[in-house]
Motif scaffolding. Sequence first.
Motif, PDB file in Angstrom:
ATOM      1  N   GLY A  81       0.778  -1.232   0.000  1.00 47.25           N
ATOM      2  CA  GLY A  81       0.000   0.000   0.000  1.00 47.25           C
ATOM      3  C   GLY A  81       0.807   1.279   0.000  1.00 47.25           C
ATOM      4  N   ILE A  82       1.631   1.485   1.008  1.00 50.35           N
ATOM      5  CA  ILE A  82       2.359   2.754   1.129  1.00 50.35           C
ATOM      6  C   ILE A  82       3.387   2.899   0.014  1.00 50.35           C
ATOM      7  N   ALA A  83       4.161   1.836  -0.235  1.00 52.20           N
ATOM      8  CA  ALA A  83       5.239   1.911  -1.226  1.00 52.20           C
ATOM      9  C   ALA A  83       4.692   2.208  -2.615  1.00 52.20           C
ATOM     10  N   THR A  84       3.614   1.521  -2.984  1.00 49.71           N
ATOM     11  CA  THR A  84       3.051   1.731  -4.317  1.00 49.71           C
ATOM     12  C   THR A  84       2.459   3.129  -4.455  1.00 49.71           C
ATOM     13  N   GLN A  85       1.747   3.571  -3.433  1.00 55.55           N
ATOM     14  CA  GLN A  85       1.162   4.914  -3.494  1.00 55.55           C
ATOM     15  C   GLN A  85       2.256   5.964  -3.656  1.00 55.55           C
ATOM     16  N   MET A  86       3.391   5.755  -2.966  1.00 58.62           N
ATOM     17  CA  MET A  86       4.496   6.711  -3.079  1.00 58.62           C
ATOM     18  C   MET A  86       5.054   6.759  -4.493  1.00 58.62           C
ATOM     19  N   VAL A  87       5.190   5.585  -5.114  1.00 58.29           N
ATOM     20  CA  VAL A  87       5.722   5.529  -6.485  1.00 58.29           C
ATOM     21  C   VAL A  87       4.860   6.374  -7.425  1.00 58.29           C
ATOM     22  N   ILE A 399      -4.980  -2.114  12.264  1.00 53.22           N
ATOM     23  CA  ILE A 399      -5.074  -2.600  10.884  1.00 53.22           C
ATOM     24  C   ILE A 399      -5.461  -1.514   9.882  1.00 53.22           C
ATOM     25  N   SER A 400      -5.644  -0.264  10.325  1.00 54.53           N
ATOM     26  CA  SER A 400      -6.067   0.788   9.379  1.00 54.53           C
ATOM     27  C   SER A 400      -4.885   1.649   8.980  1.00 54.53           C
ATOM     28  N   ARG A 401      -4.950   2.132   7.734  1.00 52.92           N
ATOM     29  CA  ARG A 401      -3.912   3.016   7.203  1.00 52.92           C
ATOM     30  C   ARG A 401      -4.598   4.177   6.496  1.00 52.92           C
ATOM     31  N   GLN A 402      -3.995   5.359   6.602  1.00 49.76           N
ATOM     32  CA  GLN A 402      -4.623   6.571   6.083  1.00 49.76           C
ATOM     33  C   GLN A 402      -4.106   6.875   4.671  1.00 49.76           C
ATOM     34  N   THR A 449      -1.468  -3.816   4.800  1.00 45.91           N
ATOM     35  CA  THR A 449      -1.195  -4.917   3.869  1.00 45.91           C
ATOM     36  C   THR A 449      -0.943  -6.239   4.594  1.00 45.91           C
ATOM     37  N   TRP A 450      -0.509  -6.177   5.854  1.00 46.96           N
ATOM     38  CA  TRP A 450      -0.306  -7.425   6.607  1.00 46.96           C
ATOM     39  C   TRP A 450      -1.634  -8.142   6.860  1.00 46.96           C
ATOM     40  N   PHE A 451      -2.734  -7.403   6.798  1.00 48.14           N
ATOM     41  CA  PHE A 451      -4.046  -8.025   7.011  1.00 48.14           C
ATOM     42  C   PHE A 451      -4.356  -8.980   5.864  1.00 48.14           C
ATOM     43  N   SER A 452      -4.191  -8.514   4.626  1.00 46.46           N
ATOM     44  CA  SER A 452      -4.446  -9.404   3.487  1.00 46.46           C
ATOM     45  C   SER A 452      -3.400 -10.509   3.416  1.00 46.46           C
ATOM     46  N   SER A 453      -2.142 -10.197   3.787  1.00 41.97           N
ATOM     47  CA  SER A 453      -1.090 -11.219   3.767  1.00 41.97           C
ATOM     48  C   SER A 453      -1.365 -12.331   4.768  1.00 41.97           C
ATOM     49  N   ALA A 454      -2.039 -12.012   5.854  1.00 42.21           N
ATOM     50  CA  ALA A 454      -2.346 -13.021   6.863  1.00 42.21           C
ATOM     51  C   ALA A 454      -3.279 -14.100   6.322  1.00 42.21           C
ATOM     52  N   LEU A 455      -4.012 -13.795   5.262  1.00 40.63           N
ATOM     53  CA  LEU A 455      -4.961 -14.741   4.672  1.00 40.63           C
ATOM     54  C   LEU A 455      -4.344 -15.509   3.504  1.00 40.63           C
ATOM     55  N   TRP A 456      -3.118 -15.202   3.148  1.00 43.70           N
ATOM     56  CA  TRP A 456      -2.461 -15.696   1.936  1.00 43.70           C
ATOM     57  C   TRP A 456      -2.545 -17.214   1.740  1.00 43.70           C
ATOM     58  N   PRO A 457      -2.327 -18.044   2.774  1.00 50.23           N
ATOM     59  CA  PRO A 457      -2.317 -19.494   2.537  1.00 50.23           C
ATOM     60  C   PRO A 457      -3.655 -20.062   2.079  1.00 50.23           C
ATOM     61  N   ARG A 492       0.302 -14.296  12.491  1.00 55.32           N
ATOM     62  CA  ARG A 492      -1.022 -13.862  12.021  1.00 55.32           C
ATOM     63  C   ARG A 492      -1.615 -14.866  11.038  1.00 55.32           C
ATOM     64  N   MET A 493      -0.776 -15.509  10.219  1.00 60.04           N
ATOM     65  CA  MET A 493      -1.294 -16.555   9.328  1.00 60.04           C
ATOM     66  C   MET A 493      -1.808 -17.745  10.130  1.00 60.04           C
ATOM     67  N   ILE A 494      -1.091 -18.098  11.195  1.00 61.07           N
ATOM     68  CA  ILE A 494      -1.552 -19.214  12.030  1.00 61.07           C
ATOM     69  C   ILE A 494      -2.891 -18.864  12.673  1.00 61.07           C
ATOM     70  N   MET A 495      -3.003 -17.632  13.190  1.00 51.96           N
ATOM     71  CA  MET A 495      -4.254 -17.214  13.827  1.00 51.96           C
ATOM     72  C   MET A 495      -5.411 -17.236  12.838  1.00 51.96           C
ATOM     73  N   MET A 496      -5.188 -16.664  11.650  1.00 51.98           N
ATOM     74  CA  MET A 496      -6.270 -16.580  10.664  1.00 51.98           C
ATOM     75  C   MET A 496      -6.597 -17.948  10.070  1.00 51.98           C
TER      76      MET A 496
END
Length: 920
Positions: A81-87, A399-402, A449-457, A492-496
């Motif tokens: 999120g942040i890196a891409t928006q900056m680009v 989990i929120s980003r501005q 972005t870690w929220f969506s990554s936690a669901l990756w598996p 977080r992946m284990i939890m989710m």
Amino acid sequence: MEKTYDPRTIEQALYQEWERAGRFRPTGQGQAYCIMLPPPNVTGTLHMGHAFQDTLMDALIRFQRMQGANTLWQGGTDHAGIATQMVVERQLAKVGKTRNDLGREAFLEQVWQWKAESGGQITRQLRRLGASIDWERERFTMDEGLSHAVQEVFIQLYREGLIYRGKRLVNWDPVLHTAVSDLEVISEPEQGHLWHLRYPLVESEGYLVVATTRPETMLGDTAVAVNPQDERYQHLIGKRVKLPLTGREIPIIADDYVDPAFGSGCVKITPAHDFNDYAVGQRHDLPLINIFTVDASLNDNAPPAYQGLDRYAARKRIVADLKQQDLLERIDPHSLTVPRGDRSGAVIEPFLTDQWYVRVAPLAEPAIKAVEDGRVRFVPDNWSKTYFEWMRHIEDWCISRQIWWGHRIPAWYDESGQVYVGHSEAEVRSAHGLPAESKLSQDPDVLDTWFSSALWPFSTLGWPAQTEELKTFYPTQVLVTGFDIIFFWVARMIMMGLKFMGEVPFREVYVTGLIRDAQGQKMSKSKGNVLDPIDLIDGIDLKSLLAKRTTGLMQPEMAPKIEKATRKEFPQGIPAFGTDALRFTLASLASTGRDIKFDLGRIEGYRNFCNKLWNATRYVLMNTEGHDAGQAGGEMHLSLADRFILSRLQHTTAEMTRQLQSYRFDLAAQTVYEFTWYEYCDWYLELSKPILSGEHSREAARRGTRHTLLAVLESILRLLHPLMPFITETLWQQVAPLAGIEGDCLIERPYPQRDEALIDPQAESEIEWVKTFILGMRRIRAEMDISPGKPLPVLLANWRAEDQQRFNASQEFIEFLARPAYVDWLEDDHAPESAIALVGEMRLLIPLAGLIDKDAEIARLDKEIAKLEKNLQQSEARLASSGFVDRAPAEVVAKERQRVAEMQAALRELKAQQEKISQL
């Protein structure tokens, strides 16, 4: 086959052919084996950490594929999120625009356009590394399916009371205007100051002195704390001090957080601007006064004189005002750790804002049990302690980003501020009976972005739909990752996974060490010591390397130092080593869980290994193409050397399988390297020559040796393939047809298996005897500086009948490789002055009379001894100097001491040799 090995001519074309032919797809047969690629940032480029972990993952996938497993290496990228928006914002800035000029929807269209055009660099680089990912299943965290999964998880957790909105302290980037995670904060030591401030007592004369590295935050102080056991201040606990420059009075409180030995033992407490102070404030019910705006300027809660000032401008004015009022005790130089945003470079501020949180404790409990009962195993096991430490002291997750780029939070607010969560505004209105005329506005924030990554598996496999891929490949087998994201991602992946799948997402977590430079320092752009894996593969000239290392530095003043160090380390730039040499180097360094020093000397050595393998294959092809190698049947006799190498191959095969299954990539690399280089290339190929070229060799023996040359080489290529895919595939396609093997690619061939019938301890023992015999003669030649081509008389003493039998059985090998003039078997120990080597208990004697020019050899040794004594004297003098020992780096001193020990040993050897020759 080309005479010389050139990886540039084979690697990219071969990978394209693999991908085109669908070689990386699951076969649908065999036991399922799945690895999830940790999704790299879509803005990213391949760094050494990626190359290291991706090499290990690919080795496992290729190994399991060859063992018949139904393999899936699931790849994809993170939207970052942040890196891409900056680009994209930087691109807009070049034409004088901001995202606000475009508006949210148009800006997001611009981001998607950038992603389509430029967002695939790291996946192209992964292909260069040979990663056998199923690219047909590539996923992106912002694609439709994963976005749906993210929304489902958020809504379900919210409805269960596990997601809530609250005002808490967060890491705030004042340039990007968003909260950031701890992993997006780089904390490094910098030189600063410690300001000692006087806070006047209210009820009595005098003042307390507090020390701070951020004097501007004093305007938000709500207490001064002392340790309850500190006798100096016990009488003041409960009293008040005047907060300078503000007119406010604040209490003196007691808290164990305060270290009485630091500074004056008094600590200013600013709950809205320091994480530790926030905790103290919660314990003592202190007010939280936020004095900053989103861009770290002072807000209306500060006195009027400072409002609107940038934090550092405010600092200067505050310090000046304190000094004028005689409230500044002193200023000390102070080394401190400064947190900076990894994207913006701005100093991070702890900041009090409204954010969305996950209530983590209920999710953490089953995740802790999963590791305790072995459903998830850490390799090495000590990392489970780190996992437990984090999980047992876990705090709620912000989990929120501005920002605008990301999964927008599915929450809507009415005009009174009431929040409604659902899949869409229409669903929210319907579910809550809200009339069409009532105004609703969607939360502008996006999810971390870690929220969506936690669901990756499971999201990558199609969840929430119950797909065949989900049924087949979940849970996955192993996660390969670094220790730094055990909490941020692994936990977080284990939890989710447990929450939404009812099962852990992976069975094992292989935790890698950190790739460091040759001096053991962490690689970082600010230090200018980063190595680009693609530069190691393709090579890079010095000018280009300097440009890469010094462009865009956070601290431009470091450029001259970085340039000097780079010129010293890489005076000619970096040569091209090829992918296989890089991969084999990384595997050989993969000691379990340890940090790794990456030295170019290692990769150069493994580039030589590729050359060795290439040349060995050329030798085999030259001696088997157009010849009978036993594929059509016919009598075949296996020589002692044939039986030896086939037996050693079985041990190597078993050891390789065992080490790869236990994630000891370093030991696997060492095992196959030593067998290939020393036993096959150095010994067996040489032992094959007298049989193939000998006048008296029977055709059945030649046929047996040709067959063995091909069979063992073909097995070596299969053993090596998971670690070195390109060169092995290329050579295998040359070797396989001659070996009578059907199939058009190595990648789908079975991994070698140990054949007990081919294990021959007697052949191994006899060849070891032959090797000792030959090496004994070679050592004497080297020590006495005797030409390798000069036949030597050999006397054998203290021999047994077994020695004679072994000599007779292997005479052909000894005569070809050691060139004895004759061999005499002595019945007693009487022999002329000789050089001696031991072959077991038997003594191998080389009479020296007449073999060397005694005077010339003594003169030569005199020169060598004199040169060595001079160098030794210089090194001993250096070590005797306290200036050198005290000031030089420890590793430099240790290296010099090792050099002295080596020179002393060499000197003893030369003098002993000279003494022996002088007695002739």
